[in-house]
Design a protein around this motif. Structure first.
Motif, PDB file in Angstrom:
ATOM      1  N   SER A  99       0.893  -1.178   0.103  1.00 43.78           N
ATOM      2  CA  SER A  99       0.008   0.053  -0.178  1.00 43.78           C
ATOM      3  C   SER A  99       0.585   1.253  -0.024  1.00 43.78           C
ATOM      4  O   SER A  99       0.524   2.147  -0.712  1.00 43.78           O
ATOM      5  CB  SER A  99      -0.821   0.156   1.089  1.00 43.78           C
ATOM      6  OG  SER A  99      -1.845   1.014   1.095  1.00 43.78           O
ATOM      7  N   TYR A 150      -4.848  -4.500  -3.354  1.00 46.03           N
ATOM      8  CA  TYR A 150      -4.845  -3.022  -2.926  1.00 46.03           C
ATOM      9  C   TYR A 150      -5.584  -2.819  -1.656  1.00 46.03           C
ATOM     10  O   TYR A 150      -6.479  -3.740  -1.160  1.00 46.03           O
ATOM     11  CB  TYR A 150      -5.175  -2.205  -3.857  1.00 46.03           C
ATOM     12  CG  TYR A 150      -6.597  -2.405  -4.403  1.00 46.03           C
ATOM     13  CD1 TYR A 150      -7.603  -1.604  -3.833  1.00 46.03           C
ATOM     14  CD2 TYR A 150      -6.879  -3.008  -5.462  1.00 46.03           C
ATOM     15  CE1 TYR A 150      -8.813  -1.646  -4.311  1.00 46.03           C
ATOM     16  CE2 TYR A 150      -8.120  -3.052  -6.180  1.00 46.03           C
ATOM     17  CZ  TYR A 150      -9.148  -2.516  -5.354  1.00 46.03           C
ATOM     18  OH  TYR A 150     -10.223  -2.560  -5.928  1.00 46.03           O
ATOM     19  N   THR A 157      -0.542   3.197  -3.285  1.00 46.35           N
ATOM     20  CA  THR A 157      -2.015   3.875  -3.013  1.00 46.35           C
ATOM     21  C   THR A 157      -1.916   4.990  -1.815  1.00 46.35           C
ATOM     22  O   THR A 157      -2.753   5.669  -1.725  1.00 46.35           O
ATOM     23  CB  THR A 157      -3.260   3.029  -2.815  1.00 46.35           C
ATOM     24  OG1 THR A 157      -2.885   2.174  -1.706  1.00 46.35           O
ATOM     25  CG2 THR A 157      -3.423   2.224  -3.809  1.00 46.35           C
TER      26      THR A 157
END
Length: 293
Positions: free
Chosen positions: A205, A265, A209
């Motif tokens: 992560s 994700y 993101t």
């Protein structure tokens, strides 16, 4: 030689030496002028191509082909790709903006309504677009002013930027935060294996993101590279494909340090989501000052 130079050297074919180029340039000049000096300067151009380039082309043309039984082409390892991405990430500028924008697209056609997209402000205000909003950008209510999440761990932007920049220290910080969290699975409290997996997915992560600093992203790349079993899948759309532990996959552009695809994700609320598309999901994440109408 740093990680990027090492990777570039492995992926780029060898060029002719300068001696070969100089010798070829001299031969080419003699052929052009018939062995005589030119009567006036006209510039060393041959149908729009510089003489140096032309000489290099001649040198390449006259160089003997490598024997079939010559040394094998060097294979770039998954660890080298991740370390090169870490170097690139560390050198990249830290972005800024009003909204942190993340778009995850599993469909091949990048239709906004088929993916997962959100804009979030550091104060926790959130807007989303996807199948549940009919493809339109819609404000969403949140239960917390802490906008960013690792697996089961919520962070403010300041906490995210203050994460350790040593791989072992970063893993230890995440492991401690996961252990102190109240996260549970359908089977109950997290097991040791669950917590280890949460640490690994949190590292993914951080490189894909979350708006981590360049230093933290680089550290996360290096931490992932230290896991056993990381394998290169070769060139794929978006960069270099990587097979990671637990069967996870990443698509990394080692020249920019960007993750352009992933098989797993973390959603904005810290939940783990696996891409249903066999090719994984495309990731676009960046700061922006624009909120679509």
């Amino acid at each position: 030689m740093n990680d990027l130079q090492t990777l570039r050297a492995a992926l780029t074919p060898d060029e002719p030496s300068q001696d070969v180029i100089d010798h070829s340039r001299h031969r080419l000049q003699n052929r052009i002028h018939g062995g005589r000096a030119p009567r006036r300067r006209t510039g060393w151009l041959i149908t729009g191509v510089s003489l140096t380039a032309a000489a290099a082309a001649v040198a390449i043309a006259v160089m003997p082909a490598a024997p079939v039984d010559g040394p094998p082409v060097r294979t770039v390892s998954g660890q080298e790709i991740l370390l090169a991405a870490a170097t690139a990430a560390e050198r990249s500028p830290e972005g800024s903006g009003t909204y942190w924008h993340v778009k995850v697209t599993e469909a091949d056609d990048a239709d906004a309504s088929s993916g997962y997209e959100y804009w979030i402000k550091p104060d926790g205000r959130l807007w989303m677009r996807g199948a549940k909003t009919g493809g339109k950008v819609a404000p969403m209510k949140t239960q917390s002013a802490i906008p960013f999440s690792l697996v089961a761990v919520d962070l403010t932007l300041e906490q995210l930027r203050a994460l350790p920049t040593d791989p072992d220290a970063l893993k230890a910080w995440i492991a401690d935060a996961v252990e102190r969290s109240d996260a549970r699975t359908s089977a109950g409290e997290l097991t040791a294996s669950d917590r280890e997996q949460a640490v690994f997915q949190s590292l993914i992560s951080l490189v894909s993101t979350l708006p981590a600093t360049p230093e933290v992203r680089a550290t996360a790349f290096r931490a992932i590279a230290a896991y056993p079993g990381v394998q290169s899948l070769g060139t794929v759309p978006g960069g270099q494909g990587l097979l990671l532990p637990e069967g996870e996959r990443l698509v990394v552009d080692p020249a920019t340090g960007r993750v352009n695809g992933t098989s797993v994700y973390i959603t904005m609320d810290g939940a783990v989501y696996r891409a249903t598309n066999p090719g994984g999901a495309r990731i676009d994440a960046e700061w922006t000052d624009t909120l679509p109408a």
